[in-house]
Design a protein around this motif. Structure first.
Motif, PDB file in Angstrom:
ATOM      1  N   ALA A  81       0.860  -1.032  -0.048  1.00  0.00           N
ATOM      2  CA  ALA A  81       0.310   0.105   0.438  1.00  0.00           C
ATOM      3  C   ALA A  81       0.655   1.136  -0.201  1.00  0.00           C
ATOM      4  N   THR A  82       0.356   2.451  -0.388  1.00  0.00           N
ATOM      5  CA  THR A  82       1.041   3.354  -0.234  1.00  0.00           C
ATOM      6  C   THR A  82       1.412   4.062   1.122  1.00  0.00           C
ATOM      7  N   ARG A 124       1.246   7.050   2.444  1.00  0.00           N
ATOM      8  CA  ARG A 124      -0.230   8.113   3.249  1.00  0.00           C
ATOM      9  C   ARG A 124      -0.754   6.796   3.286  1.00  0.00           C
ATOM     10  N   TYR A 125      -1.190   5.467   3.119  1.00  0.00           N
ATOM     11  CA  TYR A 125      -2.101   4.884   2.553  1.00  0.00           C
ATOM     12  C   TYR A 125      -2.220   4.306   4.588  1.00  0.00           C
ATOM     13  N   ARG A 161      -2.943   4.498   9.457  1.00  0.00           N
ATOM     14  CA  ARG A 161      -3.102   3.026  10.394  1.00  0.00           C
ATOM     15  C   ARG A 161      -1.904   2.514  10.356  1.00  0.00           C
ATOM     16  N   HIS A 180      -7.904  -3.074   7.992  1.00  0.00           N
ATOM     17  CA  HIS A 180      -7.339  -2.857   6.801  1.00  0.00           C
ATOM     18  C   HIS A 180      -8.899  -2.363   5.351  1.00  0.00           C
ATOM     19  N   ASN A 181      -8.354  -1.296   4.837  1.00  0.00           N
ATOM     20  CA  ASN A 181      -8.932  -1.793   3.481  1.00  0.00           C
ATOM     21  C   ASN A 181      -8.541  -2.390   2.311  1.00  0.00           C
ATOM     22  N   GLY A 225      -3.421   4.866  -4.368  1.00  0.00           N
ATOM     23  CA  GLY A 225      -3.763   4.716  -2.794  1.00  0.00           C
ATOM     24  C   GLY A 225      -4.905   4.338  -2.000  1.00  0.00           C
ATOM     25  N   GLY A 268      -5.998   1.203  -0.966  1.00  0.00           N
ATOM     26  CA  GLY A 268      -5.939   0.305  -0.052  1.00  0.00           C
ATOM     27  C   GLY A 268      -4.619  -0.599  -0.446  1.00  0.00           C
TER      28      GLY A 268
END
Length: 301
Positions: A174-175, A177-178, A182, A194-195, A242, A244
């Motif tokens: 994931a990024t 930023r993500y 979290r 998580h998404n 971004g 998920g």
């Protein structure tokens, strides 16, 4: 009885047709590259097997009898067709031809098959390939495929499997930023919070469970999230955007990880698979075209 008659007659038929057309045992022997004695013996054996006389001599030549003329009219054209068919098959040794239908997952097609097939198709212009993208399981016989491509662990034991690629590892990404919003997952079960970007297989229409292993412990996690795709490439693109967490082949994610666009997690839980294999039913003898394809795709570690 009929099988023995056919078996015992082939050599004599070839000799008889040569004599009947050349109207001479001498010229027939030269044409066949045999001795006159051998040709004469083959014709006599055929006459004995059939119980009729096929050739008669006059003052100028050897001519067919009524039975011989009937044999020329009815059987000779069929033997010529057999000769033509055998010649075509023989030519396939040097110039394989035909159509091959293969089912394979998207990443195998794009990353593995496409690069290798570029030169293969140029070398064998008479071979046609149909690559059908399917990330699920396929019944080759029911769907009329000649072969399939899957990870080695997923190939049924009654299939002949040929390894065509290096070991494969999936990775969770994931990024930055993500993950700034979290916590990084520390174990596979943490992904439930998580998404996650899911994958639905085309064949079974089910969502793919993410598979992990560490220290002999295997864990399959049925993740949840806002997005579902049937393409790993789309999952990767969504993760880069971004949207998920994605579970994709490391080879796909590596350029984005190296550029800093994606962050890998749970790496110690991501096992290596034995690599992609081309597989086909054990009861089916590969055609000349398939044999050439197998040779071109085979992976030597």
């Amino acid at each position: 009885m009929k099988d023995n008659l056919l078996h015992n007659s082939f050599g004599g038929l070839t000799a008889f047709f040569a004599v009947a057309r050349e109207k001479s045992f001498t010229r027939a022997a030269a044409r066949l590259g045999l001795s006159q004695t051998a040709v004469s013996h083959s014709v006599r054996s055929l006459e004995k097997t059939l119980g009729v006389r096929l050739l008669a001599r006059n003052s100028r030549a050897v001519i067919p009898t009524e039975a011989g003329e009937h044999l020329l009219l009815t059987v000779a054209p069929r033997l010529e067709e057999i000769d033509a068919g055998l010649l075509e098959v023989s030519e396939l040794r040097d110039k394989p031809a035909g159509s091959i239908r293969i089912t394979a997952p998207e990443d195998a097609i794009r990353l593995l098959l496409a690069p290798k097939l570029k030169n293969f198709l140029k070398e064998y212009p008479d071979i046609k390939l149909e690559l059908f993208l399917d990330n699920g399981y396929v019944d080759l016989a029911a769907e009329q495929f000649d072969a399939g491509v899957r990870l080695g662990e997923l190939v049924a034991q009654d299939m002949i499997a040929v390894r065509i690629g290096p070991p494969v590892q999936f990775t969770v990404v994931a990024t930055k930023r993500y993950f700034s919003k979290r916590e990084h997952p520390q174990k596979p079960a943490d992904l439930m919070h998580h998404n996650c970007i899911n994958v639905r297989t085309m064949t079974h229409r089910g969502l793919w469970a993410w598979e992990f292993e560490k220290g002999g412990q295997q864990v399959n996690v049925h993740v949840d999230g806002q997005l579902i795709y049937n393409s790993l490439f789309d999952c990767l693109a969504a993760a880069v955007a971004g949207l998920g967490v994605a579970y994709v082949p490391s080879e796909l994610a590596e350029p984005y990880v190296r550029a800093g666009h994606l962050v890998p997690v749970l790496q110690e839980w991501c096992p290596f698979w034995s690599g992609f294999h081309l597989y086909y039913p054990s009861r089916r003898q590969p055609s000349g075209a398939m044999a050439m394809l197998i040779a071109a795709l085979r992976y030597d570690s």
